[in-house]
Every structure is written in C-alpha cells, then in structure tokens.
Design an enzyme around this catalytic site. Structure first.
Site, PDB file in Angstrom:
ATOM      1  N   THR A 164      30.151  37.473  61.995  1.00  0.00           N
ATOM      2  CA  THR A 164      30.958  38.119  63.280  1.00  0.00           C
ATOM      3  C   THR A 164      30.515  39.785  63.120  1.00  0.00           C
ATOM      4  O   THR A 164      30.351  39.983  64.174  1.00  0.00           O
ATOM      5  CB  THR A 164      32.382  37.895  63.035  1.00  0.00           C
ATOM      6  OG1 THR A 164      32.584  36.760  62.640  1.00  0.00           O
ATOM      7  CG2 THR A 164      33.340  38.237  64.227  1.00  0.00           C
ATOM      8  N   GLU A 205      43.206  29.489  24.395  1.00  0.00           N
ATOM      9  CA  GLU A 205      42.334  30.702  25.104  1.00  0.00           C
ATOM     10  C   GLU A 205      41.288  31.017  23.815  1.00  0.00           C
ATOM     11  O   GLU A 205      40.350  31.285  24.197  1.00  0.00           O
ATOM     12  CB  GLU A 205      43.026  31.753  25.817  1.00  0.00           C
ATOM     13  CG  GLU A 205      43.942  31.348  26.820  1.00  0.00           C
ATOM     14  CD  GLU A 205      43.031  30.625  27.994  1.00  0.00           C
ATOM     15  OE1 GLU A 205      42.044  30.814  28.141  1.00  0.00           O
ATOM     16  OE2 GLU A 205      43.751  29.674  28.434  1.00  0.00           O
TER      17      GLU A 205
END
Ligand code: ADP
Ligand code: MG
Ligand code: ZN
Length: 619
Positions: A220, A436
């Site tokens: 755009t 983790e």
C-alpha cells in the site's frame, strides 16, 4: 486509511441510533409537557371561589377538564411550596356542563372548547409502526455499512488522497528495503510525469501492475509513494469495499471509480486486496452469477475500456496471487507483476532508519544489531516495534529511546506483553525455571544451534517462560544437523523436567508439537530419512504466503505411511536420548542456570555463557 473507514461507519450508525433515541425523547417530552406537567391542577372549590370573586378571565373546555386563565394570579399551595400561577386546570366533577357554562356566561368569562389535540390522537396509534420502519432502515444501513446517503449507493468509496497539493506526500524516501520493486516502478513514475514523451515514441506502458507479497511488506505504501513521486491523483479502494450486499452495487462502484480517475488523469487507481474481487470466477458459493463476479466483470470491462495513453495506471495489491482469476492477469490488464518480499537484514536496517527518523535515539542504539535480531519481521512489524519502543520509553519518562526499550518492544511484538501479574506457585516457578534452563543448555551445547539471546521465566503472551535464540542471519536453507539440534533444543525443556523433578508436565505440549512437525517435514518433504530416501510424500497445498497447510492429500500406500510414522518416532526418540545424556553430563550447570533464573527471572545470552564457562574452568 482503509482501516479507519469501517470504524467511521460504525460510529455513524451509533450516532444515528442516538439521534433517534433523542428525537423520541423529545417527542415524549413534548407530549407530556403540553397536557400534564406545566399547568398545575387546582380543586374545583378553588376554581369556584375565584369565579365568585370575578377573577376568571377565560376558560377552555378540554374534554372533562377545564383550563382556567385568571385575571390576577392566585397562590396555589402545592405541598408546602406555594406558587403564583395565572393558569390552572380543574377536573370537572360532573358530566353535564350546562350549568357551569351558564354561570360562566353570566360572569362574562370568555369560553372556548377544544378537543384533545387531534394530531396526537391520530399519531399515537401508528407511532410503533413508524418506529419499526425507522429501525429497520437503520439496521439495513448498518448491515451494508452504507455510504452517507442512499443516493450515493453506487458511488465508489474511493478517497482521492494526496491529489497534487495538500497533505504531506508519501515518497520513495518513506519506502525502504524493497529496492527492486521501487526500481521497477520508476518507469511508471516517468510515464505519469510526462505521458506525451512516451506517446511520441509509441511505447507501450502497462495499464495494470500487481504488487504481490506477504502482508505488511509495504504494498500500500509503495502504491502511494508512486503517486507521490509522480505527483498525480491517487484513488484508493479496497477490494472488500466492492463486495456488497446488493447485487450490482459493486459493479456500479467500479464504473464510478474509473470515471472519476479519468476526469482527474493522470491518476493512479489503487485496488487493495484485489483477491477479494478477483477470485476465480465460478468458485464462489451460490452459483456463477453472484455479486463478486459482476464486480469482477465490470473491472475487466473498465480495464479494457481505457486507452493506455489516457494516463491512468491501475495498481492492485494482493497476498494471494494464487487465487486470482487468470482473466485479470491477461495482457492489457494486470500484466506486470512486482513481487514485494519480506526485507532482509539490510532492508530491515533501512526500514528501521526510516521509521526512527523523527525519534530521539539514545547513543547505545544500534540499528544494525536490531535488524539482525528481527529476522522474519515485515516492514509493518518493524514500524510497530519502533512505535512500541517509543511508547515504552515515554512511559518510563525518558527523553530518548534506548536499546533496552527496543529489545522490550521486540519481545512484545513477537510474543505479546509480559504478564507479570500471573499468579504462580513457587513450585510451578521452579518447574518453569528448569524447563527453560533445559532449552537454554541444549541450545548452548548442541552443534549448529542458534545462539541464545535471552531466557526468561516471566510469562509473556501465552507462554509461561521463553528461551529466545536468534539466528545470526536470515537462513534460507537448513542443514540436517541444524534441524536435529533444533528438535533437540525443543525436547530439552521436557527432558530437564524429567531429569531433575522426575515428572513431566503439560507445559511441553507446544514444544513437542513443533518438534514433531519438524521431524515430519524431515521425512516427508526434505528427504532426510535414510530408510525412505530423497522422496517427498503428500502433495502440498499451502497458502503461498501464509505458510499454512490447507490439506495434504495422501499419495502413498498404507505401508509407507507406517514407515513415515516410524521414522518420525525414531528421530524424536534419538534426539531425546541425546539430550538426556547431554543434560545429565552437565547437571551442575542446569542447576546453576535454573537457580539464577529463579533469582533474576531474566538472563541474557552472555550471562548464560558465563555460567557455562565458569563450570568448564572448574572441571
Ligand atoms: P501491505 O499493504 O503490504 O500489507 P502496508 O503498506 O500497509 O503493507 O504497510 C504498513 C505499514 O508498515 C506502512 O504504513 C509502513 O509504516 C510500514 N512499512 C511496511 N513496509 C515498509 C517499507 N518497506 N518501508 C517503510 N515502511 C514500511
Ligand atoms: Mg495493504
Ligand atoms: Zn518449552
């Protein structure tokens, strides 16, 4: 610009409903005002007394009531707050008014008779129907998100943006990182600037250009910049605006759009989301002759109908070129295709430069490093990140944006905002820390794995904790070792839980899914299985740009399917064992990382590498 519009029309509808309610309220007020509220009611005895005192100027009979006008105002004791009034109403205690009339005549009082407002009498019964009709119309307008008035139905909702003067024009300086696309469009700009030059030479200029690329890559923006550079009118409309409730409206809009562009030539007509109108004809639900098809036909007719020398160029944009009707791509229509790709490292740096032009940056900000840390980001993502960073810095009350703000903004764009408030038991936290830590250690130790960037046990978006590893540069091909390491890293969270806490949790579901998907691709797409060899299985049907599989019809036997499943399981199993061994060998480091995570919640890649180095020095 396109996005503002639906919101506007919703606003318009809300407003019209409010107006309606307000008018109704006014009507109600008016009705009650005249007949009840304003004029106080007095007892018949008071009225009679005043009549005897010759204080009555005039009366009006309104059905069984009498409205009285006094010569001199009287006091009306209304529950302790006496008022001086010159008009009052009296309820008549008898049916036969003759006696009273005679008496009034004798006193010389002016007499009038009024039937209760005949207008209101006739309106009240039909009012509900009027309301229903009004509501129905309002609803209808809302459903088709209508233009301002019914008269402009067939008018294109294209807004003419940045015609010659006004507003700041978008230029090529605002578009970065997609230089090839810009280069291809230069010729178009030359033509729009001076069509005669091309006409003289008889050169054929494309009528239609289609910009193809993933969302947010600046299609755009690019179209606007072309208009800005060439200094011509720009008519923009979104394909979804064409697809209307009423058959024929979309087609009328197309014709109107082109008529307006021709009046303002040279001009650019920009059709965003071209796929919304331009799908294969006959593919829609509801047979061949639906609204969209008519609209598409009108578009084709219009595109054939103007002469290239009229100075109009149609630019379309889509991220689904695969579903466009081939008729649209025929010569003389959208016959020039320009691909707008996701930016690479240099492109990202250039885009960041454009968007940080007006932002005070701290000295520590390194756009190159930021560009390296954002593989896969589109221009829109980057613009979004810069904006977030500025917001974060502003929230902290700083006068400039620093690297840490950018890092935080990037995490937010990737994973959603932190959810520090999410309540978690310390047991849960410990588990997440080990999970983790497992990912981290695996990424640290496995060959070819992407370097660790950051680990955190602060919940973010949907994830409870995250380990981020960032590739050093954009990768286009992956080696077998790299993918195996990736699978291993994914499995390491669960492996760490199992090793240390002797249990597994649901927290690893997403990891497992991703690992399985990778393993499946290794076997069925990348020919990385020894047993099956370099063969692909299953015909792939993907959204070209969305990367989403729609379906995968099977093109192999039951027996092969079994082998595929076995191979996938083997890969996963092998990696699991490799990881478990690796973690067991480095158990002290795993503990150390988890400990540090529980203490500090977030660790950087450097901090983690230091932990490992320390351990290695001691052993
Ligand atoms: P698309 O139409 O391809 O989906 P847009 O043109 O709407 O993408 O891009 C959205 C926003 O992202 C733009 O307004 C701009 O701020 C930013 N952007 C995207 N690509 C670029 C780029 N190549 N250079 C600069 N900004 C960009
Ligand atoms: Mg767009
Ligand atoms: Zn995990």
């Amino acid at each position: 610009m396109n996005k503002g519009e639906p919101r506007l029309s919703v606003l318009r509808n809300v407003l019209s409903i409010f107006t309606l309610l307000f008018v109704l309220f006014l009507l109600y007020k008016l009705a009650t005002y005249r007949y009840q509220l304003e004029v106080p009611e007095i007892p018949y005895s008071t009225f009679y007394g005043e009549l005897q005192n010759d204080n009555i100027q005039a009366v009006t009979f309104i059905e069984d009531k009498l409205r009285v006008v006094f010569k001199a105002p009287i006091m009306v004791g209304d529950e302790g707050s006496p008022k001086k009034v010159s008009t009052a109403e009296v309820l008549l205690p008898f049916e036969n008014k003759d006696v009273l009339v005679n008496e009034l005549l004798a006193k010389g009082v002016e007499i009038r008779v009024k039937h209760r407002s005949s207008i209101w009498n006739s309106i009240w019964p039909i009012l509900p129907f009027v309301l229903i009709v009004v509501f129905w119309v309002a609803l209808f307008r809302m459903m088709q998100q209508g233009p301002q008035s019914a008269i402009s139905f067939g008018k294109a909702r294209a807004r003419e943006v940045q015609s010659k003067d006004k507003v700041r024009r978008v230029t090529f300086d605002d578009v970065a990182g997609i230089d090839e696309a810009k280069e291809e469009l230069r010729e178009v700009i030359e033509f729009l600037r001076d069509p005669t030059k091309f006409k003289r030479l008889g050169a054929r200029i494309p009528k239609g250009i289609i910009l193809v690329g993933p969302p947010g890559t600046g299609k755009t923006l690019l179209a606007k910049a072309v208009a800005g550079e060439a200094n011509v009118s720009f008519f923009s409309i979104s394909g979804s605006d064409f697809v209307e409730l009423f058959v024929g409206v979309g087609a009328a809009r197309v014709r109107d759009l082109f008529a307006r562009a021709k009046r303002n030539a040279p001009a650019i007509v920009f059709i965003d989301e071209l796929d919304a109108v331009g799908r294969y004809r006959g593919a829609g639900i509801g047979g061949g002759h639906d609204e969209r098809e008519q609209t598409l036909n009108a578009l084709l007719v219009e595109m054939d109908g103007f002469d290239p020398n009229e100075g109009i160029i149609v630019i379309g944009a889509t991220n689904r070129p695969d579903i466009l009707d081939p008729a649209l791509l025929r010569p003389g229509r959208f016959d020039r295709k320009i691909v707008v790709n996701l930016p690479d490292v240099n492109g990202r740096e250039a885009i960041l430069k454009v968007h940080t032009r007006n932002i005070p940056l701290g000295k520590d900000v390194d756009l190159k490093k930021l560009a390296q840390g954002t593989p896969g980001f589109s221009g829109a993502d980057l613009a979004n990140m810069v904006n977030e960073a500025a917001l974060i810095a502003a929230k902290k009350g700083k006068g400039q944006v620093n690297m840490e703000d950018f890092e935080e903004a990037r995490d937010k764009v990737i994973m959603g905002p932190e959810r520090r408030s999410l309540a978690m038991s310390s047991k849960e936290k410990r588990m997440i820390a080990y999970h983790e830590a497992g990912h981290t250690l695996a990424a640290l130790l496995l060959p070819e794995a992407d370097p660790i960037h950051k680990v955190t046990i602060i919940p973010r978006g949907l994830a409870l904790g995250t380990t981020q590893s960032l590739p050093t540069d954009d990768k286009h091909t992956f080696s077998r070792e790299y993918i195996l390491s990736k699978i291993g890293t994914l499995l390491a969270g669960r492996a760490a839980e199992k090793l240390v806490l002797n249990t597994v949790t649901t927290g690893a579901a997403n990891d497992l899914e991703m690992a399985t998907q990778l393993a499946r691709k290794m076997v069925t797409e990348w020919g990385m299985s020894e047993k099956l060899g370099p063969v692909t299985f299953g015909k792939k049907e993907e959204h070209i740009f969305l990367g989403k599989e729609i379906g995968r019809p099977r093109d192999h036997s039951e027996r092969i399917a079994e082998i595929i499943d076995d191979e996938i399981r083997n890969i996963i199993h092998e990696q699991e064992q490799r990881i478990e061994k690796l973690l067991r060998e480095h158990l002290p480091v795993l503990h150390k990382i988890a400990e540090k995570l529980l203490e500090k919640e977030t660790l950087t890649g450097e901090e983690i590498r230091k932990i490992l180095e320390e351990y290695r020095r001691q052993n």
